[in-house]
Design a protein around this motif. Sequence first.
Motif, PDB file in Angstrom:
ATOM      1  N   LEU A   1      58.909  63.363  12.512  1.00 24.20           N
ATOM      2  CA  LEU A   1      58.296  62.512  13.588  1.00 24.20           C
ATOM      3  C   LEU A   1      56.843  62.062  13.173  1.00 24.20           C
ATOM      4  O   LEU A   1      56.573  60.830  13.672  1.00 24.20           O
TER       5      LEU A   1
ATOM      6  N   GLN B   1      47.073  60.685  22.887  1.00 23.59           N
ATOM      7  CA  GLN B   1      46.856  60.939  21.548  1.00 23.59           C
ATOM      8  C   GLN B   1      46.142  61.969  21.059  1.00 23.59           C
ATOM      9  O   GLN B   1      46.372  62.539  20.169  1.00 23.59           O
ATOM     10  N   VAL B   2      44.928  62.359  21.897  1.00 17.85           N
ATOM     11  CA  VAL B   2      44.416  63.477  21.379  1.00 17.85           C
ATOM     12  C   VAL B   2      45.231  64.907  21.445  1.00 17.85           C
ATOM     13  O   VAL B   2      45.238  65.411  20.719  1.00 17.85           O
TER      14      VAL B   2
ATOM     15  N   THR C   1      48.482  64.891  21.314  1.00 21.92           N
ATOM     16  CA  THR C   1      49.621  64.705  20.030  1.00 21.92           C
ATOM     17  C   THR C   1      49.008  65.373  18.946  1.00 21.92           C
ATOM     18  O   THR C   1      49.507  65.886  18.289  1.00 21.92           O
ATOM     19  N   GLU C   2      47.652  64.915  18.655  1.00 26.85           N
ATOM     20  CA  GLU C   2      47.112  65.340  17.532  1.00 26.85           C
ATOM     21  C   GLU C   2      46.873  66.840  17.414  1.00 26.85           C
ATOM     22  O   GLU C   2      47.198  67.554  16.371  1.00 26.85           O
TER      23      GLU C   2
ATOM     24  N   ASP D   1      50.228  68.391  16.675  1.00 25.71           N
ATOM     25  CA  ASP D   1      50.368  68.144  15.071  1.00 25.71           C
ATOM     26  C   ASP D   1      50.045  69.097  14.314  1.00 25.71           C
ATOM     27  O   ASP D   1      50.318  69.822  13.388  1.00 25.71           O
ATOM     28  N   ARG D   2      48.459  69.386  14.566  1.00 31.68           N
ATOM     29  CA  ARG D   2      47.872  70.201  13.628  1.00 31.68           C
ATOM     30  C   ARG D   2      48.199  71.783  14.140  1.00 31.68           C
ATOM     31  O   ARG D   2      48.339  72.603  13.162  1.00 31.68           O
ATOM     32  N   ILE D   3      48.503  72.111  15.309  1.00 32.25           N
ATOM     33  CA  ILE D   3      48.783  73.391  15.531  1.00 32.25           C
ATOM     34  C   ILE D   3      50.592  73.616  15.004  1.00 32.25           C
ATOM     35  O   ILE D   3      50.769  74.580  14.624  1.00 32.25           O
TER      36      ILE D   3
ATOM     37  N   THR E   1      51.455  72.873  11.972  1.00 34.90           N
ATOM     38  CA  THR E   1      51.498  73.420  10.511  1.00 34.90           C
ATOM     39  C   THR E   1      51.081  74.876  10.646  1.00 34.90           C
ATOM     40  O   THR E   1      51.605  75.730   9.813  1.00 34.90           O
ATOM     41  N   THR E   2      50.297  75.231  11.432  1.00 33.93           N
ATOM     42  CA  THR E   2      49.897  76.602  11.733  1.00 33.93           C
ATOM     43  C   THR E   2      51.202  77.425  12.215  1.00 33.93           C
ATOM     44  O   THR E   2      51.112  78.517  11.724  1.00 33.93           O
TER      45      THR E   2
ATOM     46  N   GLU F   1      54.147  76.929  11.884  1.00 34.28           N
ATOM     47  CA  GLU F   1      55.250  76.975  10.769  1.00 34.28           C
ATOM     48  C   GLU F   1      54.898  77.867   9.732  1.00 34.28           C
ATOM     49  O   GLU F   1      55.561  78.626   9.141  1.00 34.28           O
TER      50      GLU F   1
ATOM     51  N   MET G   1      53.325  79.211  19.565  1.00 34.57           N
ATOM     52  CA  MET G   1      51.860  78.658  19.847  1.00 34.57           C
ATOM     53  C   MET G   1      51.954  77.940  21.335  1.00 34.57           C
ATOM     54  O   MET G   1      52.893  77.145  21.686  1.00 34.57           O
TER      55      MET G   1
ATOM     56  N   ILE H   1      56.901  65.155  23.512  1.00 36.66           N
ATOM     57  CA  ILE H   1      58.145  64.174  22.897  1.00 36.66           C
ATOM     58  C   ILE H   1      57.310  64.021  21.532  1.00 36.66           C
ATOM     59  O   ILE H   1      57.878  64.059  20.514  1.00 36.66           O
ATOM     60  N   ALA H   2      56.048  63.457  21.603  1.00 34.99           N
ATOM     61  CA  ALA H   2      55.579  62.701  20.500  1.00 34.99           C
ATOM     62  C   ALA H   2      55.249  63.826  19.296  1.00 34.99           C
ATOM     63  O   ALA H   2      55.164  63.573  18.198  1.00 34.99           O
TER      64      ALA H   2
ATOM     65  N   GLY I   1      56.790  66.696  19.081  1.00 35.70           N
ATOM     66  CA  GLY I   1      57.866  67.453  18.490  1.00 35.70           C
ATOM     67  C   GLY I   1      57.976  68.850  19.080  1.00 35.70           C
ATOM     68  O   GLY I   1      58.498  69.750  18.447  1.00 35.70           O
TER      69      GLY I   1
ATOM     70  N   ASP J   1      46.433  80.084   7.285  1.00 39.33           N
ATOM     71  CA  ASP J   1      46.616  78.782   6.640  1.00 39.33           C
ATOM     72  C   ASP J   1      45.758  77.918   6.956  1.00 39.33           C
ATOM     73  O   ASP J   1      44.738  77.883   7.637  1.00 39.33           O
TER      74      ASP J   1
ATOM     75  N   GLY K   1      46.929  70.398  10.503  1.00 33.63           N
ATOM     76  CA  GLY K   1      47.020  68.986  10.368  1.00 33.63           C
ATOM     77  C   GLY K   1      46.726  68.333   8.923  1.00 33.63           C
ATOM     78  O   GLY K   1      46.392  69.061   8.095  1.00 33.63           O
TER      79      GLY K   1
END
Lengths: 341, 341, 341, 341
Positions: A61, B144-145, B147-148, B151-153, B155-156, B158, B164, B182-183, B185, D11, D277
């Motif tokens: 994504l 956007q905020v 979704t960012e 995105d950051r969360i 990686t943690t 996983e 989370m 949606i954005a 995932g 992480d 992130g």
Amino acid sequence: MRIGLITGGGDCPGLNAAIRAVVKHGHGTYGHSIIGFRNGWKGVIEGDVQPLTREHIRNVLPVGGTMLGTARMHPHRVDGGLDAVRATLEAERVDALVVIGGDGTLDAASKVAETGINVIGIPKTIDNDVVRTDTAIGFETAVQVATEAVDRIHTTAESHNRVMVVEVMGRSTGWIAVNAAIAGGAELVLAPEAPFDMDRVERFLRHRHRAHASFSIIVVAEGAVPAAGSSMDYTTELGQFGEIVSGAVSSAVAHEIAERTGFDTRVTVLGHVQRGGTPLPADRILGSRFGVAAVEALQAGRSDVMTALHGESVDLVPISEIAGQVKQVPEELLRVAGALA
Amino acid sequence: MRIGLITGGGDCPGLNAAIRAVVKHGHGTYGHSIIGFRNGWKGVIEGDVQPLTREHIRNVLPVGGTMLGTARMHPHRVDGGLDAVRATLEAERVDALVVIGGDGTLDAASKVAETGINVIGIPKTIDNDVVRTDTAIGFETAVQVATEAVDRIHTTAESHNRVMVVEVMGRSTGWIAVNAAIAGGAELVLAPEAPFDMDRVERFLRHRHRAHASFSIIVVAEGAVPAAGSSMDYTTELGQFGEIVSGAVSSAVAHEIAERTGFDTRVTVLGHVQRGGTPLPADRILGSRFGVAAVEALQAGRSDVMTALHGESVDLVPISEIAGQVKQVPEELLRVAGALA
Amino acid sequence: MRIGLITGGGDCPGLNAAIRAVVKHGHGTYGHSIIGFRNGWKGVIEGDVQPLTREHIRNVLPVGGTMLGTARMHPHRVDGGLDAVRATLEAERVDALVVIGGDGTLDAASKVAETGINVIGIPKTIDNDVVRTDTAIGFETAVQVATEAVDRIHTTAESHNRVMVVEVMGRSTGWIAVNAAIAGGAELVLAPEAPFDMDRVERFLRHRHRAHASFSIIVVAEGAVPAAGSSMDYTTELGQFGEIVSGAVSSAVAHEIAERTGFDTRVTVLGHVQRGGTPLPADRILGSRFGVAAVEALQAGRSDVMTALHGESVDLVPISEIAGQVKQVPEELLRVAGALA
Amino acid sequence: MRIGLITGGGDCPGLNAAIRAVVKHGHGTYGHSIIGFRNGWKGVIEGDVQPLTREHIRNVLPVGGTMLGTARMHPHRVDGGLDAVRATLEAERVDALVVIGGDGTLDAASKVAETGINVIGIPKTIDNDVVRTDTAIGFETAVQVATEAVDRIHTTAESHNRVMVVEVMGRSTGWIAVNAAIAGGAELVLAPEAPFDMDRVERFLRHRHRAHASFSIIVVAEGAVPAAGSSMDYTTELGQFGEIVSGAVSSAVAHEIAERTGFDTRVTVLGHVQRGGTPLPADRILGSRFGVAAVEALQAGRSDVMTALHGESVDLVPISEIAGQVKQVPEELLRVAGALA
């Protein structure tokens, strides 16, 4: 069902969201098999195939570009192209195609649909010039990249009292240019929709720098052209190329400004960075919605249509209605850019 | 003309673009004087005024929040409020008002319009719950905020094999939650539009973690509620508050998940970061277009209308048509979120 | 004390943090008056002055460029320059100077210090070529901009199977190039520190594209040069210019690659975007620390020294020790770039 | 050689850069085989192994977290842990270990080194509290995330005339808090290094809001504590928990401020977004350099040492020298934060 998937034309951010949505919805919800052709129509012609399962679309994504690769080849413009496409689709037992691309790629999709296979198009273009849809995958992120560049250049322009000319993509339309100019607060925007007059540009800059400012930012679409009969001899210069060359118009404009006004003037040509990188949420969401809608369209037995955004809803539009047309920047948006200069 | 300008309700990115556009177009194009009232309707009631000229709006485009300040006071709900508003407008010789705000602020604008002064509304809300417009100032940046953060969360989640739970804004609607899910995932989204059943949440997570994954992300709107009769005893707990408390539902959900599944589960409540910071181009452009359109509406003698985005065009909509209504996330978008989980 | 403040040379992100720190600490802590000279040494020569109080520095931390303006003029290279500087400083009753700039500007600062006034230098340069300090204001943000560009171009390179040549700033050193290449995972980096051999570049690309990849990214510093005696006839071509021209080396390299290998090859010249925009925290913090340290140095009666970062601490270094020297990329970093290609 | 690789502890961004560097340099340059243990020491104890080849590390540079997974288990604190580690290393024929982690993980690495196998440590921690190195993997990106949050909250604080309390990570040190406060221009920072006095906080805010401002931002490290004997009864409250609870200190501080001053006060607890992130270039480069240096150290037969950054160079430091120590924020940085408030 066995669904084939291709991405064609220039790459852009949000393509992977659409691929992922077709796989997740087509396979996950309906149990279809999904296969991808590599490098656009080239992969269909050459039978270059890869399976697409849940494993392949993990973590794609936020990744720009297309995991399938892309190319600018169109089967109906290649000798025996459509026959090769048909042969591959039969060999791979493909029942339906989802084709993600700009007008050229979608035009080809329509030709392939005529051979009897169901084909759904998904529009993508950073240029935003596909008609009958509010927008297409990739455009919002390209505007963001261009606006960030204008923001960055703003501080240099102001610190050094310079005229900064920023060239962005857009050969036949000024969508990126006009949007980045409004968002970045540029002083002037030159777009293909409104041929520019170098005398007026000069007068504008002289007036502005005399009145209250010592710097200016001009956003130029690569396809911007001087008005016929305008006093800039650059028309002939551009004519030499016969086609639009990246950097040509912005260099010519900057040269003219420096010559006429003596202002310290610099050029930046943004280039390929406008195509790449992490897609904005808007493009990930649009790709996801279009991908789901394409699978739904195949379920409903539709063909030769393109997914489209209209206001808050996603619809289907006959591909024939978009062929050969270019969506231009509307008057209202050009007026806003002008009013806020 | 002498135009008064106010921003009301919660702040968001893109307000300064709208203020700038009213000043640039109203003053620059038509020569009107523009004055700003500080801190929303409070400033009108108290006569807290500042001039707004070209000087004041320099470099505000990329700045979040509102240079005029804002407050959540509405004149028609304050004793003598409307009279005080009328008195100030007369004292300041204001001919017309441009009011930037959410439904509460626009509702008040309508009441003021009844007193005889021309009033144009501009919708802003990070919640995207104003009806009759595709979107409002601030929403895209909030997505956007959020979704960012997802995105950051990601990686943690996983890296640590965790569930989370991320709480985003949205008291009556799940626009930010569904779009960010949606954005970003996310695996699951809980929105007010679709009361959740904790048993199904548990089943979903157990199935997913058994099948192929060791982590999950759940995006929760702060106004999400359990379905009536669902087996979660948290309804009563929430009932204690009588109103929505930031962090309440996400904590309850995370607690239930940890209790039922034993999965390592963590909560993040995004909070105020969703309101602030540099606006995306989309919000700068929307603010700019709405500001220009508001001035044009005043030129045309219009009143009691709101600027609105419909597809590619900006229109005017009677404020009366939006009062007391809440735009909910459409079925199609909820389905996309579900299909891609 | 009455402290004069100037910024000289090219602009970069973090300058406003340093200006703000001098004002906040000099005025706020010690009660000194601070005045700014506009446009570098030019403003000192011409007596172009502005007061700098708490009001002026509000909200400047996240803003790139310099609120004082800058120019590339050096007083000791202008007829009567140093005399004019002395005259202005006397007329404005300036007791001490804080000079923020690169080696040229700091060299001038040293000359002015000889006239008897206390002068403290603060190093800034996106090129990171000032010796005796780990880094200077602006460098980290420039690396971030360049890396983001490499990230963006990565997805296009991969989607289209192309060789992408990205030119970044760095006339005498390859600091930005080498760092962006490591951070962006580029396949090759050409820096002034290690003249390149076009035959080896060709062999590397052929080997890589034969072995396992169909795309490559090459980061080129604008001052990269071919090795003497290497088989590229571009040396003479470059010789024509007599000096480094932005875009020249990357175009020549791309042309050679396309000619020799037939690979689809494209160029992007990043240009001015590397200088501008919101500074990273690292540059805001460095600017803040250097600004506070400069005021402390003046309190301690120091002169002709430059603030410098050494590991975790901020020290003072005689300006004489940095004059005419260029800090090159160390072996270790070049080796890391090579090892990870 | 056959090199085992593990990531332990929380992480953070940049871990994948280090993993990639060990694989590229260890395998690519020297031909060693590299294997990864999943989920930190847990994977070593349980023999949970995966191969690490060029294929596995494609495109991981911009991805946060760790592709190997991580856990907070230490073998020397588990019954039979070290024996299990030794058994696995023998079974997998591992000749040497590269261990990426914070002080706990590195401490364990030292214990494993005592068993006779060569072990190189690479420091990572968003808290920046590992001694004998200027910084560690993950810290710069965490500061960036925290600073962006302060930037965003700034506009809301100003628009609404509020006191905003922002809690960031840092249990025993205030590195993130102090750096984000300086970079974000916060008015006050509360760090473990300097126990705070609520009376002084109150006086500071009253003075500031009376003098010239109507908003304030306070950055609080989660491990900040009130000074002994200070008038805040929160010490006992915190004492109840027995340990630091995320959100506890910032809620208490906000509550006190609202009670004492009547100012509209809000809390944001950043939480897990600080760990995740896309890593900044600084963390990708640090990870890359440390990874290459670790392989070089193994080549040179070193063991029980940690890679470390000192100014511009990467060195090796005995792990024994860092055990049980905490690097605190130096006086100079605390003074800068204070001077610029």
